[in-house]
Scaffold this active site. Structure first.
Site, mmCIF file in Angstrom:
data_model
loop_
_atom_site.group_PDB
_atom_site.id
_atom_site.type_symbol
_atom_site.label_atom_id
_atom_site.label_comp_id
_atom_site.label_asym_id
_atom_site.label_seq_id
_atom_site.Cartn_x
_atom_site.Cartn_y
_atom_site.Cartn_z
ATOM 1 C CB SER A 1 -1.074 0.072 1.148
ATOM 2 O OG SER A 1 -2.038 0.792 1.009
ATOM 3 C CG ASP B 1 -7.145 -2.300 -3.370
ATOM 4 O OD1 ASP B 1 -7.496 -1.593 -2.520
ATOM 5 O OD2 ASP B 1 -5.887 -2.587 -3.378
ATOM 6 C CG HIS C 1 -5.855 -2.658 0.260
ATOM 7 N ND1 HIS C 1 -5.206 -1.707 -0.691
ATOM 8 C CD2 HIS C 1 -5.114 -2.176 1.453
ATOM 9 C CE1 HIS C 1 -4.130 -1.118 -0.133
ATOM 10 N NE2 HIS C 1 -4.089 -1.198 1.245
#
Length: 689
Positions: free
Chosen positions: A542, A627, A662
């Site tokens: 991320s 995501d 995610h």
């Protein structure tokens, strides 16, 4: 030893250049078209990349299977969590060998009572590639269960309500919900949040059981796109709290949970830069605030007049010691704090029914460097604080800490088959950043290693949002450590490991400190003989994936291989598009590129915009098609452009989970296979295959 791979040719997506001009700067984006997931060519490209990644790693399939089996073999597949007592019941989750998902259970009166299965997630997941229970909330009288379910990975949930007396689902259905689900104390009212068009939680609703969602009452809709709507119940169970927050400002409103039809009451109006969090005890609110205290302090206010004019300091700020969170009890207050790169728990004894400090102490653990957080603590009137503890070599342990007697009782420790923690040692190193700051490094490795530079190493980093990287245990990591790897965490700026200033000096126009801190940590590991550039691999996910993209652009010579999981690498394009999830709220973290100063600064580090014609190490980037936090096209565009521009023959792989978001795979076995793929990649790039 160079990365060994097949002669397969990588996909070559069509270049469809679009020209962008802002602040006099011209950028050409060849792969903007990959954003259109409705285009069959986009899906075909992602599937082609997955096929290419599988082909490149085909010779390592036996290794991947071996890694999967050994990681699976370490865990206690049939297991249960340490039971939590609440309202005459003992609640726990258990897993069964061969099943991917947990089973939520309870026993009445004692642990010897008959087991009652509340929710079997394996049944909910049947026929679905992804399944996540985002919220699990039992009503105050323990007769009903509200839970939120996501079967796509996009973090948009459907709320269901189950009657635990009959086992039947009620007809109530709430669509489009987000995290945050609380019961009113009447056992008939549910409070929940929903998402707007940009996937921002912007609204708080009240639902009466038995009514249609169309009849739910809107209690708050947040018009400022910089703010998220969050929801929680005070530990006293007296108040429902609407917590509105951006990355640097917050505001709280409360509602009496005993009167769920009541209106929200404001605690203190938002003021830019003021962050605060509200808890409750007796006739007082307890407020964790950074007003006049960069590292936060604790104040109290009367329930009847809670605005700042009535706030009184209870726990003063200690500069350099950031209070991350608090856990309030009837007679105690636990503070979870970061200082000088480490975490600690400070316990304050409170005067009965008075906001006064009687005594304070720090909980003593047997290791210098560790991770610790509050576990489930549903009981307010107790002296027992449940803690979740681990270190880089100590498996996760649930402790019951008696705050009055100052004693630790182990309730459960994760069982790791065949693991001997005494065979490993942890260390704390320090790297000197270019501006002289000392950057902490947490390190674990086998005992007695020679500092000859010959060891493979995996260096992890994050460094954003003030989130600190805790040196916690991961059983899967043993598959690397047992093969001679060292594992290290660079506690770079952007986190809060050395106080709130550590965060502030790693964001906005100071963001590049995060990158140079990480490079300094890598150089320190090399200089002190722990590893070498030919054996140093790095990983981040991320915002940590942004870190990976930035440092590999800056110092590609320093690393043998890179894993960037769901990486935020297309910084400028994303931050220039306010229609995307999270963009507007992210202005306070990265800056708004509509401002020429912030645009120019981002332009210097945005990974996608700074790929150059030079040699890069092998890179594996991952993505999730659904995501909502980092769109799949960011790693897809990055890999496509990298292959087109770089001058070496090293592989650049893109692996997209076509059914998840995610967090990757939701099932525990599929998640192990994803880890096995990544570990096989690391072992290949350092020549251990």
């Amino acid at each position: 030893m160079p990365f060994r791979f097949t002669a397969a040719q990588p996909p070559a997506p069509t270049r469809r250049p679009i020209r962008r001009i802002l602040h006099g700067d011209v950028r050409i984006d060849d792969y903007h078209w990959l954003r259109n997931r409705e285009d069959p060519q986009v899906i075909a490209y992602l599937e082609a990349e997955n096929a290419y990644a599988a082909e490149v790693m085909r010779d390592a399939e036996p290794l991947q299977e071996a890694l999967f089996q050994e990681m699976r073999g370490r865990i206690q597949e049939t297991d249960s969590t340490a039971p939590v007592q609440d309202g005459g019941y003992w609640y726990y989750r258990r897993t069964v060998a061969g099943l991917d998902y947990p089973i939520y259970c309870r026993r009445a009166h004692s642990l010897e009572g008959e087991e009652e299965i509340l929710l079997d997630v394996n049944e909910l997941a049947a026929g679905h590639a992804f399944c996540e229970v985002g919220e699990f909330a039992v009503s105050p009288d323990h007769s009903l269960l509200a839970y939120a379910l996501d079967r796509k990975g996009d973090e948009a949930f459907t709320i269901f309500v189950k009657d635990l007396r009959t086992g039947e689902l009620l007809p109530d259905r709430i669509e489009g919900a987000y995290y945050g689900l609380e019961w009113g104390n009447d056992n008939a009212t549910i409070f929940y949040t929903t998402l707007d068009h940009a996937h921002r939680p912007d609204a708080l609703w009240r639902h009466r059981l038995g009514s249609a969602q169309a009849n739910d009452v809107l209690l708050w809709r947040e018009p400022d796109e910089r703010f998220f709507v969050n929801l929680y119940k005070t530990r006293s169970r007296r108040f429902i709290v609407l917590h509105l927050h951006s990355n640097m400002t917050s505001e709280a409103r409360v509602l009496d949970a005993d009167a769920p039809d009541a209106s929200l009451r404001l605690i203190e109006p938002r003021r830019r830069g003021h962050e605060y969090f509200v808890e409750h005890r007796g006739d007082r609110f307890y407020v964790l605030s950074n007003d006049g205290a960069q590292d936060f302090r604790v104040l109290t206010a009367p329930v009847e007049t809670p605005d700042m004019a009535a706030w009184r300091e209870l726990i003063p700020e200690t500069p350099g010691v950031w209070i991350e969170r608090i856990a309030l009890f009837q007679d105690h207050l636990a503070l979870f704090e970061w200082a000088n790169g480490g975490k600690r728990v400070r316990v304050v004894q409170l005067a009965p029914a008075q906001p006064e400090v009687v005594d304070a102490h720090v909980v003593a653990f047997g290791e210098e460097s560790y991770a610790v957080d509050p576990d489930e603590n549903p009981i307010f009137d107790t002296t027992v604080l449940r803690l979740r503890y681990s270190s880089l070599k100590t498996p996760e342990t649930i402790y019951a800490y008696d705050m009055a007697q100052r004693t630790l009782q182990m309730l459960k420790q994760e069982e790791i088959k065949g693991y001997d923690p005494d065979a490993y040692e942890t260390q704390r190193l320090w790297a000197t950043a270019p501006d002289g700051e000392q950057v902490p490094i947490s390190l674990v490795h086998r005992k007695g290693i020679a500092l000859d530079g010959g060891h493979p190493c995996l260096l992890y980093g994050y460094g954003a949002y003030g989130a600190s990287s805790e040196p916690s245990f991961r059983a899967n990591r043993l598959s690397l450590l047992e093969r001679g790897f060292l594992f290290a965490i660079a506690h770079v700026r952007g986190g809060s490991e050395k106080g709130r200033a550590w965060y502030l000096n790693g964001k906005l126009l100071h963001k590049k400190n995060t990158f140079t801190d990480f490079i300094a940590a890598a150089e320190t590991l090399i200089a002190q003989g722990y590893t070498s550039p030919e054996r140093l691999t790095i990983l981040g996910r991320s915002a940590g994936g942004l870190l990976m993209g930035a440092v590999v652009n800056m110092r590609p010579d320093l690393f043998a291989g890179v894993i960037a999981e769901v990486p935020f690498v297309d910084v400028l394009n994303t931050m220039l598009d306010p229609t995307l999830p999270l963009t507007v709220i992210e202005y306070e973290e990265w800056g708004d590129p509509a401002d020429p100063e912030y645009y120019a600064y981002m332009r210097t580090y945005s990974p996608y915009d700074n790929i150059e014609p030079k040699a890069y190490p092998p890179i594996l980037a991952t993505a999730g098609l659904n995501d909502p936090r980092v769109s799949y096209w960011e790693p897809a565009k990055f890999v496509a452009k990298l292959r087109c521009i770089k001058t070496d023959d090293n592989v650049a792989l893109l692996k997209t989970n076509m059914a998840a978001g995610h967090g990757g795979a939701s099932g525990r076995y599929e998640a192990l296979r994803e880890t096995a793929f990544e570990y096989a990649f690391l072992l290949k790039v350092v020549g251990l295959v």
